[in-house]
Design an enzyme around this catalytic site. Structure first.
Site, short mmCIF file in Angstrom:
data_model
loop_
_atom_site.label_atom_id
_atom_site.label_comp_id
_atom_site.label_asym_id
_atom_site.label_seq_id
_atom_site.Cartn_x
_atom_site.Cartn_y
_atom_site.Cartn_z
N LYS A 14 0.82 -1.15 -0.16
CA LYS A 14 -0.09 0.01 0.18
C LYS A 14 0.88 1.28 0.16
O LYS A 14 2.00 1.29 0.31
CB LYS A 14 -0.83 -0.27 0.98
CG LYS A 14 -1.94 -1.09 1.19
CD LYS A 14 -2.82 -1.12 2.42
CE LYS A 14 -3.76 -2.39 2.31
NZ LYS A 14 -4.57 -2.27 3.71
N PHE A 64 -15.28 4.50 7.33
CA PHE A 64 -13.97 4.33 7.09
C PHE A 64 -13.81 4.13 5.41
O PHE A 64 -12.74 4.01 4.87
CB PHE A 64 -13.07 3.40 7.89
CG PHE A 64 -13.36 2.01 7.50
CD1 PHE A 64 -13.01 1.23 6.46
CD2 PHE A 64 -14.32 1.50 8.47
CE1 PHE A 64 -13.15 -0.26 6.35
CE2 PHE A 64 -14.56 0.31 8.32
CZ PHE A 64 -14.17 -0.46 7.32
N ARG A 122 2.47 -5.87 9.71
CA ARG A 122 1.37 -4.76 10.11
C ARG A 122 1.64 -4.19 11.50
O ARG A 122 1.05 -3.05 11.84
CB ARG A 122 -0.16 -5.16 10.08
CG ARG A 122 -0.65 -5.37 8.53
CD ARG A 122 -1.53 -6.14 8.53
NE ARG A 122 -2.42 -6.18 7.22
CZ ARG A 122 -3.64 -6.41 6.96
NH1 ARG A 122 -4.20 -7.06 7.66
NH2 ARG A 122 -4.31 -6.05 6.05
N HIS A 147 -2.14 -5.32 1.85
CA HIS A 147 -3.37 -6.06 1.76
C HIS A 147 -2.95 -7.50 1.70
O HIS A 147 -1.74 -7.80 0.95
CB HIS A 147 -4.18 -5.72 0.40
CG HIS A 147 -5.31 -6.70 0.26
ND1 HIS A 147 -6.35 -6.63 0.98
CD2 HIS A 147 -5.19 -7.67 -0.67
CE1 HIS A 147 -7.02 -7.93 0.45
NE2 HIS A 147 -6.49 -8.48 -0.37
P1 IDP Z 1 -7.80 -7.14 6.17
O1 IDP Z 1 -7.02 -6.08 5.25
O2 IDP Z 1 -7.05 -7.61 7.20
O3 IDP Z 1 -8.29 -8.32 5.35
P2 IDP Z 1 -10.54 -6.17 6.22
O4 IDP Z 1 -11.42 -6.38 7.11
O5 IDP Z 1 -10.74 -6.87 4.87
O6 IDP Z 1 -9.00 -6.46 6.69
O7 IDP Z 1 -10.44 -4.48 5.64
C1 IDP Z 1 -9.71 -4.13 4.49
C2 IDP Z 1 -9.07 -2.80 4.76
O8 IDP Z 1 -10.11 -1.93 5.27
C3 IDP Z 1 -7.93 -2.99 6.03
O9 IDP Z 1 -6.83 -3.55 5.53
C4 IDP Z 1 -7.99 -1.73 6.73
O10 IDP Z 1 -7.11 -0.89 5.96
C5 IDP Z 1 -9.41 -1.05 6.47
N1 IDP Z 1 -10.21 -1.24 7.74
C6 IDP Z 1 -11.10 -2.53 7.93
N2 IDP Z 1 -11.59 -2.28 9.07
C7 IDP Z 1 -11.69 -1.12 9.42
C8 IDP Z 1 -12.14 -0.40 10.51
O11 IDP Z 1 -12.79 -1.03 11.40
N3 IDP Z 1 -11.52 0.75 10.55
C9 IDP Z 1 -10.75 1.61 9.75
N4 IDP Z 1 -10.36 0.90 8.63
C10 IDP Z 1 -10.55 -0.52 8.59
MG MG Z 2 -9.90 -8.67 3.82
#
Ligand code: IDP
Ligand code: MG
Length: 242
Positions: A14, A64, A122, A147
Site C-alpha cells: 500500500k 472508513f 502490520r 493487503h
Molecule cells: P484485512 O485487510 O485484514 O483483510 P478487512 O476487514 O478486509 O481487513 O479490511 C480491509 C481494509 O480496510 C483493512 O486492511 C483496513 O485498512 C481497512 N479497515 C478494515 N476495518 C477497518 C475499521 O474498522 N476501521 C478502519 N479501517 C478498517
Molecule cells: Mg480482507
C-alpha cells in the site's frame, strides 16, 4: 516434490509502505527462503477508483470506506503527485500461501498487530483518526502497509480482479483461461459488443481471458444475473491504460 496444498494468494503493497521505503522489508519477509512461496505475478498499479471500489466493495457505506479509498488511491500519501500514486500488486504461490502470508502480515489493526503479533508486517503500521469537516474525530483509518487475501476464495476473486491471465506465466496459472472470440467494449458502466463512440475496447478476439470472466460477460450481455459485476471484469483491463 510435495505438491500438497499449493495455493496462490494476492498481496499489494500500500502507499504508506511505499512512502516509508518499506518495500524491500515486505518483499524480504515474504521471500522464498522464509516462506517457501514464489512470485507468480507482479504489477505496478496506478489504482483507479473503479478498481478500489470493486476491491473494497464489502466495506461500502462504512465510515472508513471513503478514507480507505483515498488511502489506496495514493491521495493521502502522495497528494497532488499522481506520478507516485501506485501500489505493487503481487501474486504469491506455494504451500498454504493464503494462511502463510496472512500470518506474516498480521492483524488488520496495527495496534493489535503490535500487541498480539510483534514482528509482523502490520505492527509497523499506524492507526489514524478520521476527522470530519468540523474537526471532530468520527472514526479511524488503518494504515497497515499491505493487503493480503484472507481466504482461498478471496484470493481467487482478487487475483482475477487485479491480474489479466497474460500477467502470470501460463505454467503458473491456477484458474482456467479461454481465448476470447468477440469484441467487448465498456462505456459509462455499460457493456457493448460493437464499438460505440467514446467506448473503450477491453477485449478482442484472440485475447486470453479468465474463463469465469468470459462466462460473466456472456451473462451480462444477455442481461442475465452474473456472478460478478461488469466492473469486476473490466477493471483489470483498464489498469494503467490512462
Ligand atoms: P484485512 O485487510 O485484514 O483483510 P478487512 O476487514 O478486509 O481487513 O479490511 C480491509 C481494509 O480496510 C483493512 O486492511 C483496513 O485498512 C481497512 N479497515 C478494515 N476495518 C477497518 C475499521 O474498522 N476501521 C478502519 N479501517 C478498517
Ligand atoms: Mg480482507
Amino acid at each position: 516434490m510435495d505438491n500438497k496444498n499449493i495455493e496462490q494468494t494476492f498481496v499489494f503493497i500500500k502507499p504508506d509502505a511505499l512512502k516509508n521505503s518499506l518495500t524491500g522489508y515486505v518483499l524480504s519477509k515474504f521471500s522464498e527462503f522464509h516462506t517457501g512461496l514464489h512470485f507468480a505475478g507482479t504489477r505496478i498499479v496506478h489504482v483507479c477508483r473503479m478498481l478500489a471500489e470493486e476491491h473494497y466493495a464489502e466495506h461500502k457505506g462504512k465510515v472508513f470506506y471513503e478514507p480507505l479509498l483515498e488511502y489506496i488511491l495514493g491521495n493521502l500519501h502522495y497528494p497532488g503527485d499522481p506520478g507516485k500514486q501506485r501500489v505493487i500488486a503481487i501474486v504469491y504461490q506455494g504451500p498454504n500461501a493464503v494462511k502463510e502470508v496472512r500470518r506474516i502480515a498480521g492483524p488488520t489493526n496495527p495496534n493489535n498487530a503490535r500487541n498480539d503479533s510483534p514482528g509482523c508486517i502490520r505492527s509497523m503500521g499506524a492507526v489514524v483518526p478520521i476527522i470530519d469537516d468540523d474537526g471532530k474525530a468520527i472514526g479511524q483509518r488503518m494504515d497497515n502497509l499491505i493487503h493480503a487475501s484472507a481466504t482461498v476464495e478471496e484470493a481467487e476473486r482478487e487475483i482475477k480482479l487485479w491480474f489479466r491471465p497474460t500477467d502470470i506465466p501460463p505454467v503458473m496459472h491456477m484458474f482456467p483461461t479461454e481465448v476470447c472470440e468477440e469484441y467487448y467494449y465498456f462505456k459509462e458502466g455499460k457493456l457493448f459488443t460493437e464499438h460505440v463512440p467514446g467506448s473503450i475496447c477491453f477485449l478482442a478476439p484472440g485475447n486470453m481471458v479468465w474463463k469465469s470472466d468470459l462466462e460473466a460477460l456472456q451473462m451480462l450481455n444477455k442481461n442475465s444475473p452474473a456472478p460478478c459485476s461488469l466492473e469486476t471484469v473490466v477493471a483489470k483491463y483498464l489498469v494503467n491504460e490512462s
